[in-house]
Design a protein around this motif. Structure first.
Motif, PDB file in Angstrom:
ATOM      1  N   TYR A 110       1.394   9.177   6.384  1.00 23.27           N
ATOM      2  CA  TYR A 110      -0.179   9.403   5.707  1.00 23.27           C
ATOM      3  C   TYR A 110       0.794   8.161   4.632  1.00 23.27           C
ATOM      4  CZ  TYR A 110       0.082  14.241   6.589  1.00 23.27           C
ATOM      5  OH  TYR A 110       0.863  15.295   7.698  1.00 23.27           O
ATOM      6  N   TYR A 111      -1.354   7.895   4.886  1.00 24.71           N
ATOM      7  CA  TYR A 111      -1.467   6.401   4.064  1.00 24.71           C
ATOM      8  C   TYR A 111      -2.503   6.178   3.384  1.00 24.71           C
ATOM      9  CZ  TYR A 111       1.074   4.617   7.757  1.00 24.71           C
ATOM     10  OH  TYR A 111       2.442   4.126   9.237  1.00 24.71           O
ATOM     11  N   ILE A 112      -2.204   5.793   1.925  1.00 20.38           N
ATOM     12  CA  ILE A 112      -3.375   6.593   0.608  1.00 20.38           C
ATOM     13  C   ILE A 112      -3.960   5.169   0.461  1.00 20.38           C
ATOM     14  CG2 ILE A 112      -2.813   7.616  -1.083  1.00 20.38           C
ATOM     15  CD1 ILE A 112      -0.900   8.892   0.235  1.00 20.38           C
ATOM     16  N   ASP A 113      -4.916   4.883  -0.349  1.00 16.32           N
ATOM     17  CA  ASP A 113      -5.268   4.018  -1.385  1.00 16.32           C
ATOM     18  C   ASP A 113      -5.183   3.981  -2.757  1.00 16.32           C
ATOM     19  OD1 ASP A 113      -6.737   5.611  -2.496  1.00 16.32           O
ATOM     20  OD2 ASP A 113      -8.936   5.426  -1.377  1.00 16.32           O
ATOM     21  N   ASN A 114      -5.190   3.374  -3.171  1.00 18.87           N
ATOM     22  CA  ASN A 114      -4.966   2.988  -4.713  1.00 18.87           C
ATOM     23  C   ASN A 114      -5.711   4.186  -5.953  1.00 18.87           C
ATOM     24  OD1 ASN A 114      -4.103   0.685  -4.510  1.00 18.87           O
ATOM     25  ND2 ASN A 114      -5.575  -0.101  -4.581  1.00 18.87           N
ATOM     26  N   ASP A 115      -6.747   4.877  -4.944  1.00 19.25           N
ATOM     27  CA  ASP A 115      -6.959   5.875  -5.859  1.00 19.25           C
ATOM     28  C   ASP A 115      -5.927   7.590  -5.645  1.00 19.25           C
ATOM     29  OD1 ASP A 115      -8.317   4.281  -6.918  1.00 19.25           O
ATOM     30  OD2 ASP A 115     -10.359   4.941  -5.540  1.00 19.25           O
ATOM     31  N   ASP A 116      -4.736   6.738  -4.473  1.00 17.10           N
ATOM     32  CA  ASP A 116      -4.063   8.158  -4.244  1.00 17.10           C
ATOM     33  C   ASP A 116      -5.299   9.290  -3.389  1.00 17.10           C
ATOM     34  OD1 ASP A 116      -2.077   7.834  -5.843  1.00 17.10           O
ATOM     35  OD2 ASP A 116      -3.374   8.654  -7.261  1.00 17.10           O
ATOM     36  N   GLU A 117      -5.618   8.754  -2.583  1.00 12.66           N
ATOM     37  CA  GLU A 117      -6.888   9.351  -1.661  1.00 12.66           C
ATOM     38  C   GLU A 117      -6.191   9.034   0.016  1.00 12.66           C
ATOM     39  OE1 GLU A 117      -8.984  11.563  -1.907  1.00 12.66           O
ATOM     40  OE2 GLU A 117      -9.218  11.395  -4.540  1.00 12.66           O
ATOM     41  N   LEU A 118      -5.921   9.670   0.613  1.00 11.51           N
ATOM     42  CA  LEU A 118      -5.810  10.019   1.808  1.00 11.51           C
ATOM     43  C   LEU A 118      -6.747   9.582   2.496  1.00 11.51           C
ATOM     44  CD1 LEU A 118      -3.942  10.125   4.265  1.00 11.51           C
ATOM     45  CD2 LEU A 118      -4.719  12.971   4.779  1.00 11.51           C
ATOM     46  N   ARG A 119      -6.346   8.103   3.660  1.00  6.52           N
ATOM     47  CA  ARG A 119      -7.041   6.834   4.567  1.00  6.52           C
ATOM     48  C   ARG A 119      -6.876   6.772   5.705  1.00  6.52           C
ATOM     49  NH1 ARG A 119     -11.850   7.178   1.826  1.00  6.52           N
ATOM     50  NH2 ARG A 119     -11.423   7.624  -0.671  1.00  6.52           N
ATOM     51  N   LEU A 120      -5.449   7.280   6.103  1.00 11.35           N
ATOM     52  CA  LEU A 120      -5.610   6.836   6.904  1.00 11.35           C
ATOM     53  C   LEU A 120      -4.164   7.879   7.739  1.00 11.35           C
ATOM     54  CD1 LEU A 120      -4.930   5.056  10.103  1.00 11.35           C
ATOM     55  CD2 LEU A 120      -3.819   3.852   8.833  1.00 11.35           C
ATOM     56  N   ILE A 121      -4.370   8.648   8.681  1.00 16.17           N
ATOM     57  CA  ILE A 121      -3.422   9.288   9.519  1.00 16.17           C
ATOM     58  C   ILE A 121      -2.734   8.736  11.015  1.00 16.17           C
ATOM     59  CG2 ILE A 121      -2.523  11.497  10.322  1.00 16.17           C
ATOM     60  CD1 ILE A 121      -5.071  12.655   8.596  1.00 16.17           C
ATOM     61  N   ALA A 122      -1.330   8.379  10.567  1.00 10.16           N
ATOM     62  CA  ALA A 122      -1.028   7.627  11.900  1.00 10.16           C
ATOM     63  C   ALA A 122       0.364   8.311  12.244  1.00 10.16           C
ATOM     64  CB  ALA A 122      -0.580   6.050  11.534  1.00 10.16           C
ATOM     65  N   GLN A 123       0.121   8.451  13.652  1.00  8.43           N
ATOM     66  CA  GLN A 123       1.729   9.480  14.194  1.00  8.43           C
ATOM     67  C   GLN A 123       2.680   8.517  14.885  1.00  8.43           C
ATOM     68  OE1 GLN A 123       1.795  12.651  14.866  1.00  8.43           O
ATOM     69  NE2 GLN A 123       3.951  12.933  15.555  1.00  8.43           N
ATOM     70  N   PRO A 124       3.625   8.733  14.009  1.00 10.49           N
ATOM     71  CA  PRO A 124       4.584   8.065  13.435  1.00 10.49           C
ATOM     72  C   PRO A 124       5.561   8.318  15.052  1.00 10.49           C
ATOM     73  CG  PRO A 124       5.691   9.619  12.593  1.00 10.49           C
ATOM     74  CD  PRO A 124       4.351   9.893  12.847  1.00 10.49           C
ATOM     75  N   TYR A 179       0.931  -1.758   0.307  1.00 12.78           N
ATOM     76  CA  TYR A 179      -0.130  -0.186   0.137  1.00 12.78           C
ATOM     77  C   TYR A 179       1.220   1.134  -0.456  1.00 12.78           C
ATOM     78  CZ  TYR A 179       1.064  -0.567   5.278  1.00 12.78           C
ATOM     79  OH  TYR A 179       1.915  -0.711   5.977  1.00 12.78           O
ATOM     80  N   GLN A 180       0.054   2.267  -0.283  1.00 14.97           N
ATOM     81  CA  GLN A 180       1.143   3.291  -0.327  1.00 14.97           C
ATOM     82  C   GLN A 180       1.111   4.313   0.972  1.00 14.97           C
ATOM     83  OE1 GLN A 180       0.260   6.131  -3.975  1.00 14.97           O
ATOM     84  NE2 GLN A 180      -1.197   4.691  -4.262  1.00 14.97           N
ATOM     85  N   THR A 181       2.441   5.022   1.335  1.00 17.40           N
ATOM     86  CA  THR A 181       2.610   5.472   1.920  1.00 17.40           C
ATOM     87  C   THR A 181       3.654   6.838   2.165  1.00 17.40           C
ATOM     88  OG1 THR A 181       4.712   4.977   2.458  1.00 17.40           O
ATOM     89  CG2 THR A 181       3.268   3.754   3.850  1.00 17.40           C
ATOM     90  N   ALA A 182       3.120   8.241   2.548  1.00 16.04           N
ATOM     91  CA  ALA A 182       4.067   9.491   2.635  1.00 16.04           C
ATOM     92  C   ALA A 182       3.962  10.084   4.384  1.00 16.04           C
ATOM     93  CB  ALA A 182       3.128   9.880   2.278  1.00 16.04           C
ATOM     94  N   THR A 183       5.022  10.764   4.147  1.00 18.62           N
ATOM     95  CA  THR A 183       5.150  11.997   5.607  1.00 18.62           C
ATOM     96  C   THR A 183       5.366  12.659   5.227  1.00 18.62           C
ATOM     97  OG1 THR A 183       7.472  12.719   4.192  1.00 18.62           O
ATOM     98  CG2 THR A 183       7.979  10.001   4.925  1.00 18.62           C
ATOM     99  N   GLU A 184       4.473  13.209   3.719  1.00 12.31           N
ATOM    100  CA  GLU A 184       4.219  14.558   3.334  1.00 12.31           C
ATOM    101  C   GLU A 184       2.866  14.939   3.328  1.00 12.31           C
ATOM    102  OE1 GLU A 184       6.293  17.621   2.286  1.00 12.31           O
ATOM    103  OE2 GLU A 184       8.156  17.331   3.567  1.00 12.31           O
ATOM    104  N   TRP A 185       1.846  15.561   3.266  1.00 14.40           N
ATOM    105  CA  TRP A 185       0.360  15.725   2.698  1.00 14.40           C
ATOM    106  C   TRP A 185       0.268  17.279   2.427  1.00 14.40           C
ATOM    107  CZ3 TRP A 185      -1.189  11.837  -0.204  1.00 14.40           C
ATOM    108  CH2 TRP A 185      -2.391  11.802  -0.980  1.00 14.40           C
ATOM    109  N   ASP A 186      -0.975  16.911   1.152  1.00 14.15           N
ATOM    110  CA  ASP A 186      -1.027  18.311   1.038  1.00 14.15           C
ATOM    111  C   ASP A 186      -1.863  19.764   2.443  1.00 14.15           C
ATOM    112  OD1 ASP A 186      -2.465  20.800   0.024  1.00 14.15           O
ATOM    113  OD2 ASP A 186      -3.558  20.422  -1.255  1.00 14.15           O
ATOM    114  N   ASN A 187      -1.190  20.819   2.628  1.00 18.36           N
ATOM    115  CA  ASN A 187      -2.270  21.172   3.695  1.00 18.36           C
ATOM    116  C   ASN A 187      -2.720  21.405   3.684  1.00 18.36           C
ATOM    117  OD1 ASN A 187       0.340  20.765   5.438  1.00 18.36           O
ATOM    118  ND2 ASN A 187       1.946  22.429   4.693  1.00 18.36           N
ATOM    119  N   ASN A 188      -3.640  21.834   2.392  1.00 19.09           N
ATOM    120  CA  ASN A 188      -4.885  22.773   1.914  1.00 19.09           C
ATOM    121  C   ASN A 188      -5.763  21.357   2.296  1.00 19.09           C
ATOM    122  OD1 ASN A 188      -3.807  25.246   1.289  1.00 19.09           O
ATOM    123  ND2 ASN A 188      -3.571  24.565  -0.610  1.00 19.09           N
ATOM    124  N   LYS A 189      -4.940  20.117   2.262  1.00 17.99           N
ATOM    125  CA  LYS A 189      -6.942  19.386   1.942  1.00 17.99           C
ATOM    126  C   LYS A 189      -6.775  19.052   3.536  1.00 17.99           C
ATOM    127  CE  LYS A 189      -6.164  17.085  -2.450  1.00 17.99           C
ATOM    128  NZ  LYS A 189      -5.688  16.191  -3.381  1.00 17.99           N
TER     129      LYS A 189
END
Length: 439
Positions: free
Chosen positions: A334-348, A188-198
């Protein structure tokens, strides 16, 4: 029912492998009995008499086998109790898991269970009628030899686990594998940053709460399943815990945001993807794995043991693990689905947190032992040397607390010289301007 959660509980339970062996022994009894009937009836005259066993001999063989396995099992359990007592009193209660979950220990008890049940059922089925057997008695002899081999293996395995250096090495190896597994590429896709506006649209005051259904430690989180569940229900989840945290029943486990025009019928479904238990385990908890080495080190420098060499050995292994952790660490939030939509936020957990938890107890209880403090500074120096500036800043921040913990004014000339040498190496590795002086 969450099959993944059930499988984790089954796999990590102590009786799982012995139960599998017991089931296999029942199947082995059925198969050997059928083969005996077929072979004896069809090829009795063509089989050498050496391989044909009378019922009386088979009965003696099965009875001796049952008695022998019970004796070996008793000795094995006594050995286990000795190991557990040693671990609790000299190492750390947390290290009991490493021995009890060792596959060697479970396979040995499984083989004993196989041999005992196989012999006992054959003894029961033998009856008093005279007859000849072929496969079952021969297979019993083979099983008895295997049981003896596993008994010798278990004694060797237990004696190795009682050596503290072997235990430390085993913990380091398992933790190193856990670090690699934690930060390896996922499905699954993950990210360390995400769009602040979203992110600004996720108003915390409008978040809905999913409470914990029980109290305990966070042992395992199925991130892939949580992402899929959030996608299926078109919402965004945020965790309120870190791996290894103790959470109280009815405290917030998740927060979620969902469109106002739709409602979530069963929000508690997602709690099935978080395993909560009575103790911390090391399936996903890197900090807990390192904590085992910390506790062995702290116990080693206590007045009751007074073994600074073991403490230094633990510190070296902790430093090695932190070097590997720093080389692969990513603050995945940030954890992202196959449609590049944010689905889960988890504090590392930050690397600074890992660094602090690895050495702060050693600092508290070992500040008076200059050899231990030198070992900590040397480990910090190696971590700083092997990593980039961001890690060096974290190392220097914590390194200053180690330096300040040592009462340099009370050190004699040789101890101060050695300690100052370690400080200078750390200062150079972190590119800082600092000089240690006696007042």
């Amino acid at each position: 029912m969450n099959k993944g959660k059930v499988w984790i509980n089954l796999r990590d339970s102590f009786w799982f492998l012995p139960t599998i062996y017991s089931i296999l022994s029942i199947l082995a009894v059925a198969i050997t009995a059928l083969i005996d009937q077929w072979v004896i009836s069809e090829y009795k005259n063509n089989i050498p008499a050496l391989f044909l066993t009378k019922s009386s001999v088979a009965q003696t063989l099965y009875g001796s086998m049952v008695t022998s396995i019970l004796t070996m099992t008793t000795i094995s359990f006594s050995t286990i109790m000795v190991v557990l007592t040693t671990y609790t009193t000299q190492f750390s209660p947390r290290t009991l898991q490493d021995f009890m979950k060792s596959r060697v220990t479970q396979h040995v008890l499984g083989v004993f269970s196989f041999g005992f049940i196989f012999s006992l059922i054959n003894l029961f089925l033998l009856g008093k009628e005279p007859g000849l057997g072929l496969v079952s008695p021969l297979f019993t002899v083979i099983v008895s030899i295997i049981c003896l081999a596993f008994f010798i293996l278990f004694i060797h395995h237990s004696s190795r686990f009682l050596k503290v250096n072997n235990l430390i090495g085993a913990i380091r190896k398992s933790t190193s594998n856990l670090i690699a597994k934690t930060f390896e590429e996922k499905n699954y896709q993950t990210a360390t940053e995400w769009d602040n506006n979203k992110l600004k649209t996720l108003d915390q005051s409008k978040a809905q709460v999913i409470p914990a259904e029980k109290s305990g430690y966070i042992q395992n989180v199925q991130y892939g399943s949580l992402i899929k569940w959030a996608k299926d229900h078109t919402l965004i989840l945020e965790t309120s815990f870190l791996m290894g945290d103790y959470i109280q029943k009815d405290m917030p486990l998740f927060y979620y945001w969902k469109d106002a025009d739709s409602e979530l019928s069963s929000p508690q479904e997602c709690t099935a993807y978080v395993l909560i238990g009575n103790e911390r385990i090391d399936t996903q908890d890197v900090e807990f794995s390192i904590q085992k080495l910390v506790e062995i080190a702290v116990r080693a420098i206590s007045p009751s043991l007074n073994d600074p060499h073991t403490a230094t050995n633990c510190i070296n292994r902790i430093g090695s693990l932190l070097i590997k952790l720093a080389s692969v660490y990513e603050p995945i939030r940030y954890y992202i689905d196959n449609d590049d939509e944010l689905r889960l936020i988890a504090q590392p957990k930050s690397f600074e947190e890992y660094l602090y938890k690895s050495f702060y107890q050693i600092k508290i209880y070992g500040y008076h032992d200059i050899s231990v403090m030198n070992g900590v500074l040397e480990a910090l120096y190696k971590i700083a040397t092997m990593n980039d500036q961001a890690v060096q800043e974290d190392v220097w921040t914590f390194g200053k607390t180690i330096i300040n913990a040592v009462k340099v004014d009370e050190l004699d000339e040789l101890d101060f010289k050695r300690f100052n040498n370690e400080v200078e190496k750390l200062v150079e590795a972190c590119n800082k301007d600092f000089r240690l002086q006696k007042s």
